[in-house]
Design a protein around this motif. Structure first.
Motif, PDB file in Angstrom:
ATOM      1  N   LYS A  56     -11.626 -61.331  22.710  1.00 46.93           N
ATOM      2  CA  LYS A  56     -12.789 -60.505  23.051  1.00 46.93           C
ATOM      3  C   LYS A  56     -12.280 -59.162  23.558  1.00 46.93           C
ATOM      4  N   ARG A  57     -13.078 -58.117  23.311  1.00 50.88           N
ATOM      5  CA  ARG A  57     -12.720 -56.804  23.836  1.00 50.88           C
ATOM      6  C   ARG A  57     -13.975 -55.975  24.066  1.00 50.88           C
ATOM      7  N   THR A  58     -13.844 -54.952  24.868  1.00 50.87           N
ATOM      8  CA  THR A  58     -14.951 -54.027  25.107  1.00 50.87           C
ATOM      9  C   THR A  58     -14.482 -52.604  24.814  1.00 50.87           C
ATOM     10  N   LYS A  59     -15.443 -51.762  24.512  1.00 51.12           N
ATOM     11  CA  LYS A  59     -15.179 -50.335  24.320  1.00 51.12           C
ATOM     12  C   LYS A  59     -16.169 -49.597  25.197  1.00 51.12           C
ATOM     13  N   VAL A  60     -15.672 -48.874  26.183  1.00 50.76           N
ATOM     14  CA  VAL A  60     -16.529 -48.133  27.108  1.00 50.76           C
ATOM     15  C   VAL A  60     -16.532 -46.673  26.691  1.00 50.76           C
ATOM     16  N   SER A  61     -17.733 -46.104  26.550  1.00 55.36           N
ATOM     17  CA  SER A  61     -17.882 -44.699  26.167  1.00 55.36           C
ATOM     18  C   SER A  61     -18.674 -43.967  27.236  1.00 55.36           C
ATOM     19  N   GLY A  62     -18.454 -42.676  27.312  1.00 56.88           N
ATOM     20  CA  GLY A  62     -19.183 -41.871  28.285  1.00 56.88           C
ATOM     21  C   GLY A  62     -18.481 -41.895  29.627  1.00 56.88           C
ATOM     22  N   GLY A  63     -19.278 -41.779  30.672  1.00 53.23           N
ATOM     23  CA  GLY A  63     -18.717 -41.781  32.017  1.00 53.23           C
ATOM     24  C   GLY A  63     -18.622 -40.384  32.582  1.00 53.23           C
ATOM     25  N   ARG A  64     -17.912 -40.263  33.653  1.00 56.18           N
ATOM     26  CA  ARG A  64     -17.747 -39.024  34.396  1.00 56.18           C
ATOM     27  C   ARG A  64     -19.105 -38.437  34.755  1.00 56.18           C
ATOM     28  N   GLU A  65     -19.487 -37.314  34.149  1.00 58.54           N
ATOM     29  CA  GLU A  65     -20.764 -36.690  34.499  1.00 58.54           C
ATOM     30  C   GLU A  65     -21.954 -37.370  33.827  1.00 58.54           C
ATOM     31  N   SER A  68     -22.283 -44.185  31.363  1.00 57.16           N
ATOM     32  CA  SER A  68     -21.401 -44.843  30.410  1.00 57.16           C
ATOM     33  C   SER A  68     -22.122 -46.025  29.785  1.00 57.16           C
ATOM     34  N   TYR A  69     -21.635 -46.442  28.634  1.00 56.47           N
ATOM     35  CA  TYR A  69     -22.177 -47.630  27.985  1.00 56.47           C
ATOM     36  C   TYR A  69     -21.025 -48.371  27.326  1.00 56.47           C
ATOM     37  N   SER A  70     -21.219 -49.658  27.131  1.00 54.68           N
ATOM     38  CA  SER A  70     -20.158 -50.512  26.598  1.00 54.68           C
ATOM     39  C   SER A  70     -20.580 -51.153  25.292  1.00 54.68           C
ATOM     40  N   ASN A  71     -19.623 -51.290  24.392  1.00 51.94           N
ATOM     41  CA  ASN A  71     -19.789 -52.065  23.174  1.00 51.94           C
ATOM     42  C   ASN A  71     -18.906 -53.296  23.323  1.00 51.94           C
ATOM     43  N   TYR A  72     -19.403 -54.434  22.857  1.00 54.66           N
ATOM     44  CA  TYR A  72     -18.701 -55.700  23.024  1.00 54.66           C
ATOM     45  C   TYR A  72     -18.329 -56.257  21.651  1.00 54.66           C
ATOM     46  N   PHE A  73     -17.090 -56.732  21.527  1.00 62.91           N
ATOM     47  CA  PHE A  73     -16.580 -57.238  20.258  1.00 62.91           C
ATOM     48  C   PHE A  73     -15.921 -58.595  20.459  1.00 62.91           C
TER      49      PHE A  73
END
Length: 118
Positions: A56-65, A68-73
């Motif tokens: 299993k893995r996740t991909k976190v996008s966004g963040g800082r200002e 963020s949102y995560s994609n799950y695989f």
């Protein structure tokens, strides 16, 4: 007039025009690719196969200002030894444990579900 002004007024509009064409081309390519994949998935058979959740893995996008949102695989290994990775919902991701055996349902590249066997 300055020498640099002729260059800016001559090549500025050309550069802006080329940039516009490149951006529109990339946008059209992305749309066509997405529609093609969607159509291919719709025309693929729905398959149910025995599989094992390998990783299993996740991909976190966004963040800082920005938020963020995560994609799950989850990567599954089917009986033939082939490995297939699918994006899954967060609720499904939490219910699948690496090493789980069960029945994987999918259509093309579209994940349909995973039912753990007892």
């Amino acid at each position: 007039m300055f020498e640099g002004e002729d260059f800016i007024f001559t090549f500025g509009p050309i550069f802006i025009g080329i940039s516009f064409v490149v951006v529109i081309s990339i946008l059209l390519f992305s749309i066509i690719k997405g529609v093609t994949q969607w159509n291919k998935n719709n025309n693929s058979p729905k398959l149910n196969v025995k599989a094992k959740a390998i990783t299993k893995r996740t991909k976190v996008s966004g963040g800082r200002e920005h938020s963020s949102y995560s994609n799950y695989f989850v990567t599954f290994e089917v009986e033939s030894g082939d490995r297939l990775e699918f994006e899954v919902k967060d609720t499904e991701y939490g219910m699948i444990v690496e090493g789980d055996n069960g029945e994987l349902s999918f259509q093309g590249t579209r994940y349909q579900g995973f039912i753990r066997s007892k």
